[in-house]
Design an enzyme around this catalytic site. Structure first.
Site, PDB file in Angstrom:
ATOM      1  N   GLY A  12       1.089  16.136  -2.206  1.00  0.00           N
ATOM      2  CA  GLY A  12      -0.245  16.296  -2.206  1.00  0.00           C
ATOM      3  C   GLY A  12      -0.641  17.681  -2.361  1.00  0.00           C
ATOM      4  O   GLY A  12      -1.734  18.107  -1.798  1.00  0.00           O
ATOM      5  N   ASP A  56       5.367  10.760  -8.334  1.00  0.00           N
ATOM      6  CA  ASP A  56       4.481   9.996  -7.513  1.00  0.00           C
ATOM      7  C   ASP A  56       5.375   9.617  -6.293  1.00  0.00           C
ATOM      8  O   ASP A  56       6.479   9.223  -6.418  1.00  0.00           O
ATOM      9  CB  ASP A  56       4.530   8.633  -8.375  1.00  0.00           C
ATOM     10  CG  ASP A  56       3.689   7.499  -7.592  1.00  0.00           C
ATOM     11  OD1 ASP A  56       3.409   7.731  -6.334  1.00  0.00           O
ATOM     12  OD2 ASP A  56       3.728   6.421  -8.143  1.00  0.00           O
ATOM     13  N   TYR A 146      -8.179   2.864   5.999  1.00  0.00           N
ATOM     14  CA  TYR A 146      -7.554   4.235   6.323  1.00  0.00           C
ATOM     15  C   TYR A 146      -7.315   4.300   7.771  1.00  0.00           C
ATOM     16  O   TYR A 146      -5.966   4.873   8.113  1.00  0.00           O
ATOM     17  CB  TYR A 146      -8.915   5.270   5.928  1.00  0.00           C
ATOM     18  CG  TYR A 146      -8.475   6.603   6.065  1.00  0.00           C
ATOM     19  CD1 TYR A 146      -7.335   7.451   5.444  1.00  0.00           C
ATOM     20  CD2 TYR A 146      -9.093   7.578   7.111  1.00  0.00           C
ATOM     21  CE1 TYR A 146      -6.978   8.562   5.332  1.00  0.00           C
ATOM     22  CE2 TYR A 146      -8.752   8.912   7.035  1.00  0.00           C
ATOM     23  CZ  TYR A 146      -7.666   9.503   6.391  1.00  0.00           C
ATOM     24  OH  TYR A 146      -7.456  10.814   6.553  1.00  0.00           O
TER      25      TYR A 146
HETATM   26  C1  AKB Z   1     -11.891  11.288   5.881  1.00  0.00           C
HETATM   27  O1  AKB Z   1     -13.170  11.628   6.168  1.00  0.00           O
HETATM   28  O2  AKB Z   1     -11.648  10.282   5.558  1.00  0.00           O
HETATM   29  C2  AKB Z   1     -11.107  12.513   5.992  1.00  0.00           C
HETATM   30  C3  AKB Z   1     -10.524  12.109   7.615  1.00  0.00           C
HETATM   31  C4  AKB Z   1     -11.620  12.485   8.818  1.00  0.00           C
HETATM   32  O3  AKB Z   1      -9.574  11.775   7.907  1.00  0.00           O
HETATM   33  N1  AKB Z   1     -11.756  13.641   6.106  1.00  0.00           N
END
Ligand code: AKB
Length: 320
Positions: A12, A56, A146
């Site tokens: 990255g 990748d 996430y």
């Molecule tokens: C996001 O907003 O997804 C990132 C984080 C806080 O990990 N900047």
């Protein structure tokens, strides 16, 4: 402490953190010892690394080969899909955010790597957790793709350390603010976009509502913290999942007021989108006292100094 010449791979490397971290690592270790990598073509204006591998990071065999060929000792594995984008591509986000990390952990277990840095996020906390001054060891309850992927990653880091002694170090980054390379796909990105729009248009429509506070950090402080953690003696580290890092805490309204001190005509309005729900599930401020105690975390930039520095540099960058 064992002494060896570090050969560093950054994944990255063309991203928001990657570009700045790569250039700092080059200054410390020399270009010949820093190998940048990413999905895109090498942009030599962005990174001063001695080498670039277009790869990748999900390609397990290729990544292994690169680690072998360059005799890599240390990996900064930054490639990741951020919170907003992850909601749109959940399965891909899980794959990208977790599997390559495991590949690096396996390589370290086999003795191919000595040290790994991997970023976690304030996204691990989630719903039902107190908003203010959130501690290191609260129960994690992420409600975003996430956040789930970062929580799982933290658990894997702990597991590989406990079982195999893999030296993997991690920080729960708050929102990162910087002017060199734009952020992409995050919930805290409003705090970067606002500066670009202030300089280019004199106004900004925020996708986060005016009174939503989130933890944030200026990139210089984030890079310093990362390097400090990676330099810390192993025996000082008491957290093997990921360290809390608080930085600053402010709302879009408070940030707009800081910008107005420098640009009195700046205007802001608010049109929250799907990212508001993500922000609502995150803490407003974080307790990072363990990082301060274990490896001397400290900050240079408050909201005023950061705002001044952002506007000064962006005006130059954008020719305004
Ligand atoms: C996001 O907003 O997804 C990132 C984080 C806080 O990990 N900047």
């Amino acid at each position: 402490m064992e002494s060896y010449t570090e050969k560093i791979l950054i994944t990255g490397a063309l991203g928001q953190i990657g570009t700045e971290l790569t250039n700092r690592l080059v200054k410390i270790h020399g270009a010949e010892n820093v190998i940048a990598s990413g999905l895109d073509r090498w942009d030599k204006n962005l990174t001063s690394a001695g080498f670039y591998e277009r790869m990748d990071v999900s390609n397990t065999q290729l990544v292994r080969q690169i680690v072998k060929d360059y005799e890599i000792t240390t990996v900064y594995h930054l490639a990741s899909l951020l919170s907003g984008t992850s909601e749109k591509q959940p399965l891909f986000a899980w794959k990208l955010n977790v599997e390559p990390l495991l590949n690096f952990c396996e390589m370290a277990r086999e003795g191919m790597l000595k040290k790994i840095f991997w970023p976690s996020s304030i996204a691990v906390f989630g719903k039902g957790i107190p908003k203010e001054n959130v501690g290191q060891d609260v129960v994690l309850n992420p409600t975003t793709v996430y956040g789930i992927s970062k929580m799982a990653g933290e658990k894997w880091c702990e597991y590989y350390y406990d079982k195999f002694g893999v030296d993997i170090r991690s920080i729960r980054y708050p929102g990162l603010i910087s002017w060199k390379t734009p952020a992409g796909g995050g919930t805290t990105d409003y705090a970067v976009e606002i500066f670009y729009e202030a300089v280019e248009q004199g106004k900004y429509t925020s996708f986060i509502s005016e009174n939503t506070a989130m933890p944030m950090l200026y990139m210089d402080d984030a890079i310093n913290a990362t390097l400090k953690l990676m330099d810390a003696p192993k025996e000082n580290l008491t957290v093997r999942g990921s360290y809390n890092l608080g930085g600053l805490s402010f709302t879009p309204k408070e940030l707009a007021e800081e910008i107005k001190k420098e640009m009195p005509d700046f205007e802001i309005d608010y049109q929250p989108d799907f990212r508001q729900a993500i922000a609502d599930s995150w803490p407003a401020s974080i307790d990072d006292s363990i990082a301060k105690k274990d490896w001397g975390l400290s900050y240079e930039f408050d909201i005023t100094a950061m705002t001044k520095d952002m506007l000064k540099n962006l005006k130059i960058k954008l020719g305004k």
